[in-house]
Design a protein around this motif. Structure first.
Motif, PDB file in Angstrom:
ATOM      1  N   THR A 104       0.843  -1.188   0.000  1.00 28.73           N
ATOM      2  CA  THR A 104       0.000   0.000   0.000  1.00 28.73           C
ATOM      3  C   THR A 104       0.880   1.241   0.000  1.00 28.73           C
ATOM      4  O   THR A 104       2.082   1.178   0.306  1.00 28.73           O
ATOM      5  N   ILE A 105       0.292   2.380  -0.317  1.00 28.34           N
ATOM      6  CA  ILE A 105       1.079   3.600  -0.474  1.00 28.34           C
ATOM      7  C   ILE A 105       1.715   4.051   0.837  1.00 28.34           C
ATOM      8  O   ILE A 105       2.721   4.763   0.845  1.00 28.34           O
ATOM      9  N   ASP A 106       1.165   3.630   1.968  1.00 30.52           N
ATOM     10  CA  ASP A 106       1.756   4.011   3.245  1.00 30.52           C
ATOM     11  C   ASP A 106       2.821   3.021   3.716  1.00 30.52           C
ATOM     12  O   ASP A 106       3.424   3.202   4.779  1.00 30.52           O
ATOM     13  N   ASP A 107       3.076   2.003   2.936  1.00 26.49           N
ATOM     14  CA  ASP A 107       4.123   1.036   3.267  1.00 26.49           C
ATOM     15  C   ASP A 107       5.497   1.666   2.988  1.00 26.49           C
ATOM     16  O   ASP A 107       5.684   2.329   1.958  1.00 26.49           O
ATOM     17  N   PRO A 108       6.492   1.480   3.871  1.00 28.54           N
ATOM     18  CA  PRO A 108       7.821   2.072   3.646  1.00 28.54           C
ATOM     19  C   PRO A 108       8.469   1.625   2.333  1.00 28.54           C
ATOM     20  O   PRO A 108       9.294   2.352   1.778  1.00 28.54           O
ATOM     21  N   GLY A 109       8.103   0.451   1.838  1.00 29.01           N
ATOM     22  CA  GLY A 109       8.716  -0.040   0.612  1.00 29.01           C
ATOM     23  C   GLY A 109       7.950   0.287  -0.656  1.00 29.01           C
ATOM     24  O   GLY A 109       8.334  -0.167  -1.741  1.00 29.01           O
ATOM     25  N   TYR A 110       6.886   1.102  -0.520  1.00 25.60           N
ATOM     26  CA  TYR A 110       6.023   1.352  -1.667  1.00 25.60           C
ATOM     27  C   TYR A 110       6.769   1.962  -2.846  1.00 25.60           C
ATOM     28  O   TYR A 110       6.642   1.508  -3.986  1.00 25.60           O
ATOM     29  N   TRP A 111       7.562   3.007  -2.604  1.00 21.52           N
ATOM     30  CA  TRP A 111       8.181   3.716  -3.717  1.00 21.52           C
ATOM     31  C   TRP A 111       9.293   2.899  -4.368  1.00 21.52           C
ATOM     32  O   TRP A 111       9.491   2.984  -5.585  1.00 21.52           O
ATOM     33  N   ASN A 112       9.998   2.117  -3.585  1.00 23.79           N
ATOM     34  CA  ASN A 112      10.994   1.225  -4.174  1.00 23.79           C
ATOM     35  C   ASN A 112      10.313   0.181  -5.070  1.00 23.79           C
ATOM     36  O   ASN A 112      10.751  -0.102  -6.183  1.00 23.79           O
ATOM     37  N   TYR A 166      10.446   0.680 -13.906  1.00 19.70           N
ATOM     38  CA  TYR A 166      11.786   0.663 -14.491  1.00 19.70           C
ATOM     39  C   TYR A 166      11.917  -0.413 -15.565  1.00 19.70           C
ATOM     40  O   TYR A 166      12.597  -0.218 -16.579  1.00 19.70           O
ATOM     41  N   ALA A 167      11.273  -1.548 -15.374  1.00 19.09           N
ATOM     42  CA  ALA A 167      11.419  -2.689 -16.280  1.00 19.09           C
ATOM     43  C   ALA A 167      11.182  -2.300 -17.735  1.00 19.09           C
ATOM     44  O   ALA A 167      11.971  -2.645 -18.624  1.00 19.09           O
ATOM     45  N   GLU A 168      10.095  -1.594 -17.997  1.00 15.57           N
ATOM     46  CA  GLU A 168       9.768  -1.232 -19.375  1.00 15.57           C
ATOM     47  C   GLU A 168      10.223   0.179 -19.735  1.00 15.57           C
ATOM     48  O   GLU A 168      10.591   0.438 -20.884  1.00 15.57           O
ATOM     49  N   THR A 170      22.641  -7.770  -5.220  1.00 21.02           N
ATOM     50  CA  THR A 170      23.670  -8.221  -4.284  1.00 21.02           C
ATOM     51  C   THR A 170      23.181  -8.114  -2.848  1.00 21.02           C
ATOM     52  O   THR A 170      23.508  -8.958  -1.996  1.00 21.02           O
ATOM     53  N   ASP A 171      22.362  -7.098  -2.582  1.00 20.29           N
ATOM     54  CA  ASP A 171      21.879  -6.848  -1.224  1.00 20.29           C
ATOM     55  C   ASP A 171      20.394  -7.113  -1.044  1.00 20.29           C
ATOM     56  O   ASP A 171      19.867  -6.935   0.050  1.00 20.29           O
ATOM     57  N   HIS A 172      19.713  -7.516  -2.115  1.00 19.81           N
ATOM     58  CA  HIS A 172      18.268  -7.742  -2.044  1.00 19.81           C
ATOM     59  C   HIS A 172      17.921  -9.022  -2.787  1.00 19.81           C
ATOM     60  O   HIS A 172      18.353  -9.225  -3.928  1.00 19.81           O
ATOM     61  N   GLU A 173      17.128  -9.854  -2.160  1.00 18.17           N
ATOM     62  CA  GLU A 173      16.724 -11.094  -2.816  1.00 18.17           C
ATOM     63  C   GLU A 173      15.662 -10.850  -3.870  1.00 18.17           C
ATOM     64  O   GLU A 173      15.630 -11.536  -4.896  1.00 18.17           O
ATOM     65  N   TRP A 174      14.797  -9.861  -3.619  1.00 18.33           N
ATOM     66  CA  TRP A 174      13.673  -9.580  -4.512  1.00 18.33           C
ATOM     67  C   TRP A 174      13.590  -8.093  -4.819  1.00 18.33           C
ATOM     68  O   TRP A 174      13.993  -7.255  -4.003  1.00 18.33           O
ATOM     69  N   PHE A 175      13.022  -7.761  -5.965  1.00 16.19           N
ATOM     70  CA  PHE A 175      12.810  -6.363  -6.329  1.00 16.19           C
ATOM     71  C   PHE A 175      11.647  -5.751  -5.562  1.00 16.19           C
ATOM     72  O   PHE A 175      11.595  -4.537  -5.371  1.00 16.19           O
ATOM     73  N   SER A 176      10.712  -6.568  -5.123  1.00 15.59           N
ATOM     74  CA  SER A 176       9.490  -6.071  -4.498  1.00 15.59           C
ATOM     75  C   SER A 176       9.635  -5.773  -3.011  1.00 15.59           C
ATOM     76  O   SER A 176       8.749  -5.176  -2.410  1.00 15.59           O
TER      77      SER A 176
END
Length: 227
Positions: free
Chosen positions: A85-93, A100-102, A159-165
């Motif tokens: 959700t938009i209030d999640d700290p990871g939302y913008w990442n 970015y993909a496309e 290298t530092d993240h297992e997933w993009f999400s």
């Protein structure tokens, strides 16, 4: 029931993968590419004016564009687990990688594919040496450096993240799958970016990914790249 208008060897394969992950019922309308142009058949224009795939139909909604489809499915059928959700700290990442993909990663890959065709038929044999030099110049001065920049960045991130999400796999990983798979099939060598290779192995090992391959038919960019 969701209908997926699925074109062979295309971005729509990742839509099938997401639906399998979500355990959501769907049906496939399958389309083959024109054997000469490799473009989608004109029948897809009956579904959406642009005649592109993927397109999904869910009730009275017809939805095109991969990122929109992926986010729609994740938010509608993902029980809050596949898109923050938009209030999640990871939302913008999450949102960054979803687009970015496309918007950033795919254009230099597509440009390299387009210019590679200047080196082969139907370009006339006598013209091919000139057109090949043009393609080489574009690759050397722009396309290859851009691809190296993007893949170095993606490899560094992984290298530092297992997933993009985020901490778990999510819709951004689904969206990133096609450009990374397509690049490994044509442009990027195995072992050149080891963290990208490792991420591809992780997604290819998922049961839902394998089920999507069975549902969608032959897919040129899939797990055979890991052999």
């Amino acid at each position: 029931m969701i209908t997926v208008h699925h074109l062979e060897d295309s971005r729509s394969q990742r839509v099938l993968w997401l639906l399998e992950e979500l355990n959501t019922e769907y049906e496939i309308h399958y389309y083959e590419r024109d054997p000469e142009t490799r473009l989608a058949p004109p029948e897809l224009k009956d579904v959406h004016p642009l005649g592109k795939s993927p397109v999904i139909v869910d009730g009275d909604r017809t939805i095109a564009e991969s990122a929109v489809i992926v986010e729609y499915l994740a938010r509608t059928y993902g029980n809050g687990e596949w898109a923050p959700t938009i209030d999640d700290p990871g939302y913008w990442n999450f949102n960054y990688w979803l687009h970015y993909a496309e918007a950033s990663l795919m254009p230099p890959l597509l440009l390299k594919l387009v210019f590679s065709r200047l080196r082969e038929p139907p370009v006339p044999f006598l013209i091919r040496p000139i057109s090949s030099k043009i393609a080489d110049q574009v690759d050397n001065t722009f396309t290859d450096p851009q691809i190296e920049t993007h893949f170095s960045w993606v490899n560094e991130y992984l290298t530092d993240h297992e997933w993009f999400s985020g901490e778990a796999i999510g819709a951004a990983d689904i969206q990133m799958s096609f450009p990374l798979e397509a690049a490994r099939s044509r442009t990027v060598r195995q072992g050149q970016y080891p963290q990208v290779d490792a991420w591809l192995k992780r997604i290819h090992a998922r049961p839902a990914y394998r089920r999507a391959l069975e549902a969608g038919g032959e897919y040129a960019y899939g797990p055979n790249l890991d052999d």
